[in-house]
Design a protein around this motif. Structure first.
Motif, mmCIF file in Angstrom:
data_model
loop_
_atom_site.group_PDB
_atom_site.id
_atom_site.type_symbol
_atom_site.label_atom_id
_atom_site.label_comp_id
_atom_site.label_asym_id
_atom_site.label_seq_id
_atom_site.Cartn_x
_atom_site.Cartn_y
_atom_site.Cartn_z
ATOM 1 N N LEU A 31 0.843 -1.191 0.000
ATOM 2 C CA LEU A 31 0.000 0.000 0.000
ATOM 3 C C LEU A 31 0.880 1.243 0.000
ATOM 4 O O LEU A 31 0.658 2.194 -0.760
ATOM 5 C CB LEU A 31 -0.931 -0.011 1.217
ATOM 6 N N HIS A 32 1.902 1.248 0.826
ATOM 7 C CA HIS A 32 2.806 2.392 0.898
ATOM 8 C C HIS A 32 3.613 2.548 -0.387
ATOM 9 O O HIS A 32 3.889 3.680 -0.820
ATOM 10 C CB HIS A 32 3.716 2.276 2.120
ATOM 11 N N LYS A 33 3.986 1.425 -1.006
ATOM 12 C CA LYS A 33 4.686 1.498 -2.303
ATOM 13 C C LYS A 33 3.783 2.186 -3.329
ATOM 14 O O LYS A 33 4.250 3.012 -4.111
ATOM 15 C CB LYS A 33 5.075 0.098 -2.794
ATOM 16 N N PHE A 34 2.500 1.812 -3.327
ATOM 17 C CA PHE A 34 1.540 2.468 -4.220
ATOM 18 C C PHE A 34 1.512 3.971 -3.941
ATOM 19 O O PHE A 34 1.613 4.794 -4.868
ATOM 20 C CB PHE A 34 0.132 1.866 -4.050
ATOM 21 N N CYS A 35 1.355 4.350 -2.682
ATOM 22 C CA CYS A 35 1.278 5.764 -2.324
ATOM 23 C C CYS A 35 2.529 6.516 -2.774
ATOM 24 O O CYS A 35 2.428 7.613 -3.344
ATOM 25 C CB CYS A 35 1.083 5.931 -0.821
ATOM 26 N N MET A 36 3.688 5.937 -2.551
ATOM 27 C CA MET A 36 4.939 6.579 -2.949
ATOM 28 C C MET A 36 5.027 6.733 -4.459
ATOM 29 O O MET A 36 5.613 7.698 -4.957
ATOM 30 C CB MET A 36 6.139 5.805 -2.410
ATOM 31 N N SER A 37 4.418 5.799 -5.198
ATOM 32 C CA SER A 37 4.456 5.895 -6.662
ATOM 33 C C SER A 37 3.743 7.150 -7.145
ATOM 34 O O SER A 37 4.053 7.667 -8.230
ATOM 35 C CB SER A 37 3.830 4.648 -7.295
ATOM 36 N N LEU A 38 2.808 7.647 -6.343
ATOM 37 C CA LEU A 38 2.039 8.822 -6.733
ATOM 38 C C LEU A 38 2.852 10.113 -6.675
ATOM 39 O O LEU A 38 2.364 11.168 -7.064
ATOM 40 C CB LEU A 38 0.784 8.937 -5.861
ATOM 41 N N MET A 39 4.079 10.026 -6.230
ATOM 42 C CA MET A 39 4.952 11.199 -6.247
ATOM 43 C C MET A 39 5.382 11.543 -7.674
ATOM 44 O O MET A 39 5.823 12.660 -7.936
ATOM 45 C CB MET A 39 6.167 10.970 -5.348
ATOM 46 N N ASP A 40 5.244 10.586 -8.589
ATOM 47 C CA ASP A 40 5.622 10.776 -9.985
ATOM 48 C C ASP A 40 4.393 11.189 -10.794
ATOM 49 O O ASP A 40 3.356 10.506 -10.754
ATOM 50 C CB ASP A 40 6.221 9.475 -10.525
ATOM 51 N N ALA A 41 4.491 12.277 -11.540
ATOM 52 C CA ALA A 41 3.351 12.817 -12.293
ATOM 53 C C ALA A 41 2.789 11.797 -13.280
ATOM 54 O O ALA A 41 1.563 11.700 -13.431
ATOM 55 C CB ALA A 41 3.764 14.093 -13.021
ATOM 56 N N GLU A 42 3.640 11.049 -13.946
ATOM 57 C CA GLU A 42 3.158 10.057 -14.912
ATOM 58 C C GLU A 42 2.357 8.966 -14.205
ATOM 59 O O GLU A 42 1.329 8.511 -14.710
ATOM 60 C CB GLU A 42 4.328 9.449 -15.701
ATOM 61 N N ASN A 43 2.804 8.553 -13.030
ATOM 62 C CA ASN A 43 2.061 7.548 -12.265
ATOM 63 C C ASN A 43 0.713 8.091 -11.800
ATOM 64 O O ASN A 43 -0.283 7.368 -11.807
ATOM 65 C CB ASN A 43 2.873 7.058 -11.075
ATOM 66 N N ARG A 44 0.672 9.343 -11.385
ATOM 67 C CA ARG A 44 -0.606 9.945 -10.980
ATOM 68 C C ARG A 44 -1.575 9.939 -12.160
ATOM 69 O O ARG A 44 -2.753 9.620 -12.006
ATOM 70 C CB ARG A 44 -0.400 11.380 -10.463
ATOM 71 N N LYS A 45 -1.060 10.266 -13.335
ATOM 72 C CA LYS A 45 -1.896 10.267 -14.537
ATOM 73 C C LYS A 45 -2.410 8.861 -14.841
ATOM 74 O O LYS A 45 -3.603 8.679 -15.113
ATOM 75 C CB LYS A 45 -1.089 10.803 -15.719
ATOM 76 N N ARG A 46 -1.535 7.859 -14.781
ATOM 77 C CA ARG A 46 -1.950 6.473 -15.012
ATOM 78 C C ARG A 46 -3.005 6.050 -13.999
ATOM 79 O O ARG A 46 -3.990 5.400 -14.354
ATOM 80 C CB ARG A 46 -0.738 5.529 -14.936
ATOM 81 N N PHE A 47 -2.806 6.400 -12.744
ATOM 82 C CA PHE A 47 -3.765 6.055 -11.695
ATOM 83 C C PHE A 47 -5.119 6.696 -11.966
ATOM 84 O O PHE A 47 -6.154 6.033 -11.918
ATOM 85 C CB PHE A 47 -3.220 6.468 -10.325
#
Length: 133
Positions: A31-47
């Motif tokens: 869960l925390h790995k997922f949250c940390m991935s959201l620090m990247d703009a491209e990952n936020r867009k994919r999410f």
């Protein structure tokens, strides 16, 4: 090994509080790995484009994934989440901290702010679950 000053069960005896422990940390690693991935703009867009598909790339429990989809921060904390990681999710949604914390109390952001300006919650009845006070 150090001797504990109190039994770990005492951490579960604080009304309205979930203490972040090593056990919870292990439970929420992905869960925390997922949250940390959201620090990247491209990952936020994919999410944001397909939340479920993005979540499925992480080895989170189905219960954790559903809590993310529901933006149920209380449940995420119960499932091991730490607020310092979870805030990355609320930030991805453009939520203020006030709105995120308010959602955890069942209040709107404005209701939460008013309650805090009025002095917050009373500590009465919030001392011990076991002792009922």
């Amino acid at each position: 090994m150090r001797e504990r000053l109190y039994p770990l069960e005492d951490l579960e005896d604080i009304p309205g509080t979930t203490v972040f422990t090593a056990r919870r940390s292990r439970q929420a690693y992905h869960l925390h790995k997922f949250c940390m991935s959201l620090m990247d703009a491209e990952n936020r867009k994919r999410f944001k484009n397909d939340e479920r598909a993005y979540l499925d790339t992480f080895r989170m429990s189905d219960e954790q994934k559903q809590a993310v989809l529901d933006r149920d921060f209380n449940q995420l904390i119960e499932l091991g989440g730490n607020i310092y990681f979870l805030v990355k999710l609320s930030n991805t949604d453009g939520w203020s901290t006030q709105k995120a914390v308010g959602s955890m109390t069942g209040m709107t952001a404005d209701e939460y702010a008013a309650m805090m300006r009025a002095g917050g919650r009373s500590p009465e009845g919030q001392r011990s679950i076991r002792e009922g006070n």
